[in-house]
Enzyme design. Structure first.
Site, PDB file in Angstrom:
ATOM      1  N   ASP A 136      -2.156  -0.645   5.977  1.00  0.00           N
ATOM      2  CA  ASP A 136      -2.488   0.024   7.235  1.00  0.00           C
ATOM      3  C   ASP A 136      -3.971   0.333   7.413  1.00  0.00           C
ATOM      4  O   ASP A 136      -4.407   0.609   8.527  1.00  0.00           O
ATOM      5  CB  ASP A 136      -1.713   1.339   7.353  1.00  0.00           C
ATOM      6  CG  ASP A 136      -2.268   2.427   6.435  1.00  0.00           C
ATOM      7  OD1 ASP A 136      -2.351   2.205   5.213  1.00  0.00           O
ATOM      8  OD2 ASP A 136      -2.646   3.498   6.947  1.00  0.00           O
ATOM      9  N   GLY A 157      -5.062   2.704  -3.426  1.00  0.00           N
ATOM     10  CA  GLY A 157      -6.358   3.254  -3.773  1.00  0.00           C
ATOM     11  C   GLY A 157      -6.231   4.438  -4.716  1.00  0.00           C
ATOM     12  O   GLY A 157      -7.218   4.874  -5.321  1.00  0.00           O
ATOM     13  N   ASN A 198      -9.024  -0.515   3.377  1.00  0.00           N
ATOM     14  CA  ASN A 198      -8.972  -0.989   1.996  1.00  0.00           C
ATOM     15  C   ASN A 198      -7.845  -1.996   1.766  1.00  0.00           C
ATOM     16  O   ASN A 198      -7.759  -2.596   0.693  1.00  0.00           O
ATOM     17  CB  ASN A 198      -8.854   0.177   1.015  1.00  0.00           C
ATOM     18  CG  ASN A 198      -7.648   1.056   1.273  1.00  0.00           C
ATOM     19  OD1 ASN A 198      -7.187   1.196   2.407  1.00  0.00           O
ATOM     20  ND2 ASN A 198      -7.131   1.679   0.238  1.00  0.00           N
ATOM     21  N   ASP A 202       0.848  -1.186   0.000  1.00  0.00           N
ATOM     22  CA  ASP A 202       0.000   0.000   0.000  1.00  0.00           C
ATOM     23  C   ASP A 202       0.892   1.248   0.000  1.00  0.00           C
ATOM     24  O   ASP A 202       2.061   1.189   0.405  1.00  0.00           O
ATOM     25  CB  ASP A 202      -0.883  -0.035   1.258  1.00  0.00           C
ATOM     26  CG  ASP A 202      -1.612   1.260   1.488  1.00  0.00           C
ATOM     27  OD1 ASP A 202      -2.352   1.698   0.596  1.00  0.00           O
ATOM     28  OD2 ASP A 202      -1.435   1.854   2.583  1.00  0.00           O
TER      29      ASP A 202
END
Length: 274
Positions: A219, A43, A222, A8
């Site tokens: 974290d 994202g 998502n 991420d």
């Protein structure tokens, strides 16, 4: 050996200044030199990832990126789309009506920029455009061409208000779409089959990499699907509780080079030199 490491970005790869620290960069380059695929899994829209891919040199043959929370998997060397799951104009119209009923601002994306249908542009929409470095336009939903596809839509609000909005979203809508909270002020709505976990799984299988050979680091909400899928799920120290509950390992925070710490210990089998 972990052959695919999906990471991420915000709150994980990047520190709070939205930077990749030298410690993290050097560790990723070392893991890559040992044969691991390093895949940014975010994202963010694809346009908000390019500068980090360039910084890490992740644009060679055999490099991939996952954007829009799994709605897009792309070969970064050729630009070839491996998989894409988008919302339609009809979906956008439906979600806009819900945003009006719930009295929450929203914004949405096509392949090139971010739009808001709200004349009073939310500061969280401005933040999104700033973080991703994408053009921002005020555009009524009915003014968008009918054939346009939208990787994701986002409901946005102050954290305490957004919690109320999320609670008020009809169950029928939650069953129709993938919905994830990616930040205290961001609630993301995607194609029902889109998730980071499913995108990582599809990419791993296409590369003939087993689940046990996959590490995922994240974290926030998502990231849960990929943490659950991974052979080794890694939670940042700054992760929300549910991520830590499902992770196999907890590393340091994003401001303490946590990605480097995890990869040094679990992939390269040595402690950080710093």
């Amino acid at each position: 050996m972990y052959k695919l490491i999906a990471i991420d970005m915000d709150g994980t790869l990047l520190n709070d200044q939205h930077e990749i620290t030298p410690e993290v960069r050097e560790t990723l380059l070392e893991a890559r030199s040992k044969g691991s695929h390093i895949v940014l899994c975010t994202g963010r829209p694809i346009g908000g990832v390019h500068r980090y891919l360039d910084e890490l040199g992740l644009t060679d043959e055999g490099d991939y990126v996952i954007a829009y929370n799994g709605a897009l998997v792309q070969d970064t060397h050729t630009g070839r789309v491996v998989n894409e799951l988008s919302l339609t104009h009809e979906n956008l119209e439906e979600l806009y009506e819900v945003s009006r009923e719930l009295e929450t601002p929203m914004h949405y994306f096509d392949s090139k920029q971010v739009y808001t249908p709200n004349k009073d542009i939310s500061r969280y929409t401005i933040l999104e455009a700033h973080l991703t470095q994408l053009p921002l336009s005020y555009r009524k939903v009915e003014e968008m061409p009918k054939g346009t596809l939208f990787p994701k839509v986002m409901f946005i609000h102050d954290p305490e208000k957004l919690s109320e909005v999320i609670a008020a979203v009809p169950d029928s809508l939650k069953q129709k779409y993938t919905m994830v909270q990616s930040a205290p002020y961001f609630f993301e709505i995607l194609h029902p089959q889109a998730s980071k976990g499913s995108a990582v799984q599809q990419l791993a299988e296409s590369l003939d990499i087993t689940r046990e050979q996959v590490m995922c680091i994240g974290d926030n909400g998502n990231d849960l699907s990929m943490i659950q899928y991974a052979g080794c799920g890694v939670a940042m120290e700054n992760a929300i509780p549910v991520i830590k509950q499902h992770a196999d390992y907890e590393t340091l925070s994003n401001n303490a080079h946590g990605v480097a710490d995890a990869i040094q210990k679990l992939v390269l089998a040595k402690h950080p030199s710093s």
